[in-house]
Design a protein around this motif. Structure first.
Motif, short mmCIF file in Angstrom:
data_model
loop_
_atom_site.label_atom_id
_atom_site.label_comp_id
_atom_site.label_asym_id
_atom_site.label_seq_id
_atom_site.Cartn_x
_atom_site.Cartn_y
_atom_site.Cartn_z
N ALA A 26 -6.90 -65.65 42.36
CA ALA A 26 -7.17 -65.80 40.94
C ALA A 26 -8.01 -64.64 40.40
O ALA A 26 -7.72 -64.10 39.32
CB ALA A 26 -7.87 -67.13 40.67
N VAL A 27 -9.03 -64.25 41.13
CA VAL A 27 -9.92 -63.17 40.69
C VAL A 27 -9.16 -61.84 40.66
O VAL A 27 -9.28 -61.06 39.71
CB VAL A 27 -11.18 -63.08 41.58
CG1 VAL A 27 -11.97 -61.82 41.30
CG2 VAL A 27 -12.03 -64.32 41.40
N TYR A 32 -6.78 -57.49 37.32
CA TYR A 32 -5.73 -56.54 37.01
C TYR A 32 -4.87 -56.97 35.82
O TYR A 32 -4.01 -56.21 35.37
CB TYR A 32 -4.82 -56.31 38.22
CG TYR A 32 -5.43 -55.42 39.28
CD1 TYR A 32 -5.85 -54.12 38.99
CD2 TYR A 32 -5.56 -55.86 40.59
CE1 TYR A 32 -6.38 -53.29 39.97
CE2 TYR A 32 -6.09 -55.04 41.58
CZ TYR A 32 -6.49 -53.75 41.26
OH TYR A 32 -7.01 -52.94 42.23
N GLY A 33 -5.06 -58.19 35.34
CA GLY A 33 -4.23 -58.68 34.24
C GLY A 33 -2.79 -58.89 34.66
O GLY A 33 -1.85 -58.59 33.92
N VAL A 34 -2.61 -59.40 35.89
CA VAL A 34 -1.29 -59.59 36.49
C VAL A 34 -1.09 -61.07 36.75
O VAL A 34 -2.06 -61.80 37.00
CB VAL A 34 -1.21 -58.78 37.82
CG1 VAL A 34 0.06 -59.05 38.57
CG2 VAL A 34 -1.37 -57.30 37.55
N SER A 35 0.15 -61.50 36.73
CA SER A 35 0.48 -62.89 37.00
C SER A 35 -0.04 -63.33 38.37
O SER A 35 0.14 -62.64 39.37
CB SER A 35 2.00 -63.06 36.95
OG SER A 35 2.40 -64.23 37.61
N LYS A 36 -0.67 -64.49 38.38
CA LYS A 36 -1.16 -65.06 39.64
C LYS A 36 0.00 -65.28 40.62
O LYS A 36 -0.16 -65.07 41.83
CB LYS A 36 -1.89 -66.37 39.35
CG LYS A 36 -2.55 -66.98 40.56
CD LYS A 36 -3.31 -68.25 40.17
CE LYS A 36 -3.75 -68.99 41.41
NZ LYS A 36 -4.34 -70.28 41.09
N LEU A 136 -14.64 -50.39 36.73
CA LEU A 136 -13.43 -50.70 35.96
C LEU A 136 -12.88 -52.09 36.31
O LEU A 136 -12.37 -52.78 35.43
CB LEU A 136 -12.38 -49.63 36.18
CG LEU A 136 -12.72 -48.27 35.57
CD1 LEU A 136 -11.74 -47.20 36.05
CD2 LEU A 136 -12.76 -48.34 34.05
N LEU A 137 -12.99 -52.48 37.56
CA LEU A 137 -12.52 -53.80 37.95
C LEU A 137 -13.40 -54.91 37.38
O LEU A 137 -12.95 -56.02 37.17
CB LEU A 137 -12.47 -53.91 39.48
CG LEU A 137 -11.37 -53.11 40.17
CD1 LEU A 137 -11.54 -53.17 41.69
CD2 LEU A 137 -9.99 -53.60 39.76
#
Length: 139
Positions: A26-27, A32-36, A136-137
């Protein structure tokens, strides 16, 4: 040549874990703004390949199973990518001109050079600016 998102996400998960040491699906997905769902598939595959380990329960999470300097970029890309970049590379390819066309040889040479370059690098080489990546992360 363009790597698939699966290979891209595989590389990004490994970078994330090299920086954070331990995390969760989840984190990583949120960061990254990517689908889980994509990250679940990537993490499952990276676990099968031996790049990461998972620990369940309290204090559990996902972490690297080896040090970043032991993760060769060529090996990872070869394990996660499809290299049938044109139809004539595929064993069942049906290109009419394959027997006389020089394109296959040229593309094979380019692919070989690409992989030979990756062979010279490990995940550790990507982490030279670890503090900037971490910042950035965190955003």
């Amino acid at each position: 040549m363009q790597l698939t998102s699966f290979t891209d996400y595989s590389l990004r998960v490994l970078i994330f874990l090299a920086i954070r040491k331990k995390s969760s699906i989840a984190v990583i997905a949120e960061s990254y703004g990517v689908s889980k769902n994509h990250i679940v598939k990537v993490v499952h595959n990276l676990g099968k390949l031996g790049y990461i380990k998972t620990n369940q329960g309290r204090g559990g999470g996902i972490s690297l199973a080896m040090s970043p300097e032991n993760i060769n970029l060529k090996k990872l890309v070869v394990q996660t990518e499809n290299f049938y970049i044109v139809e004539c590379f595929h064993p069942q390819g049906k290109c009419k001109i394959a027997s006389v066309c020089k394109l296959k040889g040229i593309l094979y040479e380019a692919q070989t050079n690409f992989l030979n370059t990756l062979e010279n690098y490990s995940l550790q080489d990507v982490l030279h600016n670890e503090n900037e990546i971490k910042q950035l992360l965190d955003e």
